[in-house]
Write an enzyme that holds these catalytic residues in place. Sequence first.
Site, PDB file in Angstrom:
ATOM      1  N   SER A 146       6.639   9.005  -9.168  1.00 55.56           N
ATOM      2  CA  SER A 146       5.762   8.181  -8.623  1.00 55.56           C
ATOM      3  C   SER A 146       5.346   7.893  -7.872  1.00 55.56           C
ATOM      4  O   SER A 146       5.120   9.164  -7.549  1.00 55.56           O
ATOM      5  CB  SER A 146       6.737   6.885  -8.551  1.00 55.56           C
ATOM      6  OG  SER A 146       5.847   5.205  -8.200  1.00 55.56           O
ATOM      7  N   TYR A 160      11.753   2.562  -2.201  1.00 56.48           N
ATOM      8  CA  TYR A 160      11.602   3.374  -3.548  1.00 56.48           C
ATOM      9  C   TYR A 160      10.240   4.726  -3.002  1.00 56.48           C
ATOM     10  O   TYR A 160      10.962   5.650  -3.608  1.00 56.48           O
ATOM     11  CB  TYR A 160      10.776   2.474  -4.312  1.00 56.48           C
ATOM     12  CG  TYR A 160      10.244   3.175  -5.603  1.00 56.48           C
ATOM     13  CD1 TYR A 160      11.598   3.610  -6.854  1.00 56.48           C
ATOM     14  CD2 TYR A 160       9.333   3.149  -6.178  1.00 56.48           C
ATOM     15  CE1 TYR A 160      11.344   3.664  -8.007  1.00 56.48           C
ATOM     16  CE2 TYR A 160       9.244   3.391  -6.839  1.00 56.48           C
ATOM     17  CZ  TYR A 160       9.654   4.113  -7.551  1.00 56.48           C
ATOM     18  OH  TYR A 160       9.336   4.697  -9.872  1.00 56.48           O
TER      19      TYR A 160
END
Length: 248
Positions: A146, A160
Amino acid sequence: MFDLSGHAALVTGAGQNAGAGIARALAARGAAVAVNDLVAERAEAVAKEITAVGGTALAVPFDVTDRDAVREAVARARDGLGRSVDIMVHNAGIAADFGQGHFRTLEPSRWRAPIEINLFGAMNCVSAVVDDMCETGWGRIVQISSGAARTGSDQGLSLYGAGKSGVEGFMRHLSQELAPSGVTVNTLALGLQTNAAGAATEVFAQKIPTRRLGRPEDVGAAVVYLASPEASWLTGQILNLNGGSVTS
């Protein structure tokens, strides 16, 4: 071009969203696909969808953070698909507790899950398939990451982002170790996807140069290339798939 006939793929987190798009795309190019998800019903639904259109797929539900379960599932996939896994796509990355929130508000008990699924999950899956790849002299490892791994934000994504940053580092080093064995290792860093759609994300979508969110089909197409024989000279790279929202 991009013919994956004769190859077997394991896609983690493939019961929905981008993971399902990856599994469908690999199967459409001829790969036999082991469809993983933590939820058995989701994995089974995607596997049935693939077989219904003439593809080869097998549902292999397991938790990527459980090393023994991963190894058992890879053995099941080898038996069920009739060949060893030589394409591994680690897409699972959202823990049940996503750990979203500003770091100073998060209890230490919430720190571990996003790291476990992203970093140790990848290590477990790589460990289960890499020996077969090296022995046959051909393999593809694709990590789904990501933009949160390299771009900070104030949206409560520190845990994350830490997990994704860690696994990107692991993949860089792994690519150098495995390249002489004919195994490539690359990372695909995704921008905002349709599964995150909502009022706020639609506003963000209008700021993306392509004026839309990413779709499962976009991710699947990119993974097909990375998994293909034609990508044999591409390894150790992080490719951004984000509609131009971040350029490199």
